[in-house]
Design a protein around this motif. Structure first.
Motif, PDB file in Angstrom:
ATOM      1  N   LEU A 209       0.781  -1.656   0.010  1.00  0.00           N
ATOM      2  CA  LEU A 209      -0.748   0.000  -0.099  1.00  0.00           C
ATOM      3  C   LEU A 209       0.488   1.068  -0.088  1.00  0.00           C
ATOM      4  CD1 LEU A 209      -2.760   1.161   0.437  1.00  0.00           C
ATOM      5  CD2 LEU A 209      -2.989   1.191   2.906  1.00  0.00           C
ATOM      6  N   ALA A 210       0.523   2.150  -1.111  1.00  0.00           N
ATOM      7  CA  ALA A 210       1.314   3.341  -0.802  1.00  0.00           C
ATOM      8  C   ALA A 210       0.145   4.557  -1.623  1.00  0.00           C
ATOM      9  CB  ALA A 210       2.453   3.214  -1.614  1.00  0.00           C
ATOM     10  N   GLY A 211      -0.062   5.888  -1.318  1.00  0.00           N
ATOM     11  CA  GLY A 211      -0.461   6.540  -1.125  1.00  0.00           C
ATOM     12  C   GLY A 211      -1.886   6.582  -1.167  1.00  0.00           C
ATOM     13  N   ILE A 212      -2.444   6.321   0.086  1.00  0.00           N
ATOM     14  CA  ILE A 212      -3.622   6.288   1.063  1.00  0.00           C
ATOM     15  C   ILE A 212      -4.532   7.645   1.065  1.00  0.00           C
ATOM     16  CG2 ILE A 212      -2.933   5.868   3.380  1.00  0.00           C
ATOM     17  CD1 ILE A 212      -6.372   4.529   1.031  1.00  0.00           C
ATOM     18  N   GLU A 213      -2.912   8.106   1.750  1.00  0.00           N
ATOM     19  CA  GLU A 213      -3.509  10.120   2.231  1.00  0.00           C
ATOM     20  C   GLU A 213      -3.578  10.858   1.212  1.00  0.00           C
ATOM     21  OE1 GLU A 213      -0.227  11.613   4.717  1.00  0.00           O
ATOM     22  OE2 GLU A 213      -0.710   9.760   6.079  1.00  0.00           O
ATOM     23  N   VAL A 214      -3.093  10.007   0.750  1.00  0.00           N
ATOM     24  CA  VAL A 214      -3.308  11.532  -1.130  1.00  0.00           C
ATOM     25  C   VAL A 214      -4.865  10.856  -2.115  1.00  0.00           C
ATOM     26  CG1 VAL A 214      -2.708  10.989  -3.933  1.00  0.00           C
ATOM     27  CG2 VAL A 214      -0.790  10.843  -2.102  1.00  0.00           C
ATOM     28  N   PHE A 215      -5.316   9.735  -1.620  1.00  0.00           N
ATOM     29  CA  PHE A 215      -6.188   8.732  -2.316  1.00  0.00           C
ATOM     30  C   PHE A 215      -7.162  10.063  -1.102  1.00  0.00           C
ATOM     31  CE2 PHE A 215     -10.546   6.183  -0.744  1.00  0.00           C
ATOM     32  CZ  PHE A 215     -10.853   5.866  -2.552  1.00  0.00           C
ATOM     33  N   THR A 216      -7.450   9.524   0.371  1.00  0.00           N
ATOM     34  CA  THR A 216      -7.890  10.938   0.849  1.00  0.00           C
ATOM     35  C   THR A 216      -8.336  12.335   0.731  1.00  0.00           C
ATOM     36  OG1 THR A 216      -7.168   9.231   2.737  1.00  0.00           O
ATOM     37  CG2 THR A 216      -8.031  11.136   3.554  1.00  0.00           C
ATOM     38  N   ARG A 217      -6.808  12.399   0.406  1.00  0.00           N
ATOM     39  CA  ARG A 217      -7.027  14.241  -0.253  1.00  0.00           C
ATOM     40  C   ARG A 217      -7.808  14.080  -1.087  1.00  0.00           C
ATOM     41  NH1 ARG A 217      -7.293  18.412   2.560  1.00  0.00           N
ATOM     42  NH2 ARG A 217      -6.219  20.228   1.471  1.00  0.00           N
ATOM     43  N   VAL A 218      -7.319  13.592  -2.132  1.00  0.00           N
ATOM     44  CA  VAL A 218      -8.376  13.950  -3.738  1.00  0.00           C
ATOM     45  C   VAL A 218      -9.763  13.660  -3.251  1.00  0.00           C
ATOM     46  CG1 VAL A 218      -9.205  12.668  -5.351  1.00  0.00           C
ATOM     47  CG2 VAL A 218      -6.622  12.448  -4.789  1.00  0.00           C
ATOM     48  N   PHE A 219     -10.042  13.501  -1.877  1.00  0.00           N
ATOM     49  CA  PHE A 219     -11.514  13.377  -1.517  1.00  0.00           C
ATOM     50  C   PHE A 219     -12.483  14.482  -1.280  1.00  0.00           C
ATOM     51  CE2 PHE A 219     -12.212   8.761  -3.210  1.00  0.00           C
ATOM     52  CZ  PHE A 219     -13.097   9.571  -4.105  1.00  0.00           C
ATOM     53  N   ALA A 220     -11.382  14.998  -0.121  1.00  0.00           N
ATOM     54  CA  ALA A 220     -11.140  16.674   0.262  1.00  0.00           C
ATOM     55  C   ALA A 220     -11.412  17.175  -0.166  1.00  0.00           C
ATOM     56  CB  ALA A 220      -9.948  16.191   2.020  1.00  0.00           C
ATOM     57  N   LEU A 221     -10.415  17.777  -0.563  1.00  0.00           N
ATOM     58  CA  LEU A 221     -10.455  18.646  -1.806  1.00  0.00           C
ATOM     59  C   LEU A 221     -12.056  18.727  -2.626  1.00  0.00           C
ATOM     60  CD1 LEU A 221      -6.904  18.865  -2.814  1.00  0.00           C
ATOM     61  CD2 LEU A 221      -8.210  20.459  -1.522  1.00  0.00           C
ATOM     62  N   LEU A 222     -12.317  17.504  -2.764  1.00  0.00           N
ATOM     63  CA  LEU A 222     -13.773  17.727  -4.176  1.00  0.00           C
ATOM     64  C   LEU A 222     -15.009  17.727  -2.767  1.00  0.00           C
ATOM     65  CD1 LEU A 222     -14.274  16.993  -6.497  1.00  0.00           C
ATOM     66  CD2 LEU A 222     -15.105  14.656  -6.141  1.00  0.00           C
ATOM     67  N   ASP A 223     -14.575  17.620  -2.005  1.00  0.00           N
ATOM     68  CA  ASP A 223     -16.348  17.703  -0.592  1.00  0.00           C
ATOM     69  C   ASP A 223     -15.431  17.046   0.045  1.00  0.00           C
ATOM     70  OD1 ASP A 223     -18.553  16.822   0.701  1.00  0.00           O
ATOM     71  OD2 ASP A 223     -19.814  16.509  -1.280  1.00  0.00           O
ATOM     72  N   ASP A 224     -15.290  18.312   2.150  1.00  0.00           N
ATOM     73  CA  ASP A 224     -14.925  17.231   3.003  1.00  0.00           C
ATOM     74  C   ASP A 224     -16.117  16.811   3.472  1.00  0.00           C
ATOM     75  OD1 ASP A 224     -16.937  19.789   3.410  1.00  0.00           O
ATOM     76  OD2 ASP A 224     -15.550  21.004   4.186  1.00  0.00           O
ATOM     77  N   ARG A 225     -17.241  16.707   2.902  1.00  0.00           N
ATOM     78  CA  ARG A 225     -18.241  15.312   3.745  1.00  0.00           C
ATOM     79  C   ARG A 225     -17.796  13.873   3.511  1.00  0.00           C
ATOM     80  NH1 ARG A 225     -23.944  17.528   0.775  1.00  0.00           N
ATOM     81  NH2 ARG A 225     -21.870  17.925  -0.514  1.00  0.00           N
ATOM     82  N   VAL A 226     -17.315  13.495   2.723  1.00  0.00           N
ATOM     83  CA  VAL A 226     -16.654  12.608   1.928  1.00  0.00           C
ATOM     84  C   VAL A 226     -15.304  11.944   3.369  1.00  0.00           C
ATOM     85  CG1 VAL A 226     -15.157  10.813   1.271  1.00  0.00           C
ATOM     86  CG2 VAL A 226     -16.502  12.814  -0.768  1.00  0.00           C
ATOM     87  N   LYS A 227     -16.071  10.736   4.042  1.00  0.00           N
ATOM     88  CA  LYS A 227     -15.098  10.216   5.441  1.00  0.00           C
ATOM     89  C   LYS A 227     -14.528   8.981   4.334  1.00  0.00           C
ATOM     90  CE  LYS A 227     -16.492  13.840   7.211  1.00  0.00           C
ATOM     91  NZ  LYS A 227     -15.523  14.848   7.316  1.00  0.00           N
TER      92      LYS A 227
END
Length: 277
Positions: free
Chosen positions: A47-65
């Motif tokens: 696994l590499a990039g799970i924080e990047v994966f999470t950040r994509v959604f944070a930038l798109l919509d902070d309601r995504v968890k």
């Protein structure tokens, strides 16, 4: 990772993919529709990039968890559900491809790097990457190499001196190229030079450099070079470095094995995002 730079890369990627909006998801689901989902491994990988994966959604919509059960560097098994996510269905679907593209590519790089580093166990040689990275994604791809257990070569042209074949040719030889560098750069900056034959190794030793890169040499030539250099400089091998050759290259006694294949031709990890009704 520099988070300011990361956010710029991710925003551009979202703009490229989402454009003015996800016409399919917006036609099917209302803004109020929420969904839950999970990430599914469809092969074994690092696994590499799970924080990047999470950040994509944070930038798109902070309601995504997004909640990952594992940190980067963890070995994930085929068939494992390794993260869960929830949020507005439109946003989950709009960010899916961009988020997965990063996660799959970075995990693929980490997985391949782990294979390379495992092949050097018992030897002193370390595995390093090159500048053969995807334009705009160097920071992320070099991060993935580290996650896989490898080391980073220079990040960019401003990071260190590396005199290559074209420098030598245009300058008129090894002596001229190295001397011009010494006249221009700080004595605290290390100098590496790429050589293609034993004659150039002798010249590099005579003029004095910190690292000698053996480019596209046979195993026999590499062994001769190691004896010739005899600890007077660090030895790097590069060119035609494949997973099949790592063991025999490491066994020659070199210090560094660099491979562009870690980033320029690696296969992305097979990962799916599944939504639940």
């Amino acid at each position: 990772m520099n988070k300011l730079v990361l956010d710029d890369v991710l925003r551009l990627s979202l703009i490229e993919d989402v454009g003015f909006g996800d016409v399919t998801s917006e036609a099917i689901f209302s803004e109020a529709h929420f969904s839950q989902g999970f990430l599914l491994a469809k092969q074994d990988f690092i696994l590499a990039g799970i924080e990047v994966f999470t950040r994509v959604f944070a930038l798109l919509d902070d309601r995504v968890k997004v909640v990952s059960y594992y940190a980067d560097g963890t070995s994930i098994r085929n068939g494992e559900k390794f993260a869960v996510l929830e949020g507005p269905t439109r946003s989950l679907l709009s960010g899916e491809r961009v988020a997965l593209n990063f996660l799959q590519r970075l995990s693929g790089i980490a997985t391949e790097t782990r294979r390379y580093t495992a092949a050097t166990e018992g030897f002193r040689a370390v595995i390093v990457d090159t500048r053969k990275t995807t334009p705009g994604l160097r920071m992320l791809e070099k991060y993935a190499v580290q996650v896989g257990g490898g080391k980073n070569h220079r990040y960019g042209l401003d990071a260190m001196v590396l005199i290559k074949d074209n420098h030598i040719q245009a300058a008129g030889g090894v002596f001229a190229a190295v001397q011009r560098v010494r006249n221009q750069v700080s004595p605290y900056i290390k100098i590496e030079i790429e050589v293609e034959n034993l004659e150039q190794i002798g010249q590099a030793l005579e003029v004095g450099v910190d690292v000698i890169m053996l480019d596209n040499m046979t195993i026999t030539m590499i062994k001769e070079a190691v004896q010739m250099i005899d600890g007077k400089a660090l030895i790097e091998v590069s060119g035609n470095v494949t997973i099949e050759r790592i063991g025999e290259l490491a066994a020659t006694g070199v210090d560094i094995i660099s491979s562009g294949a870690l980033t320029h031709s690696v296969k992305a990890a097979d990962i799916s995002m599944k939504l639940q009704s």
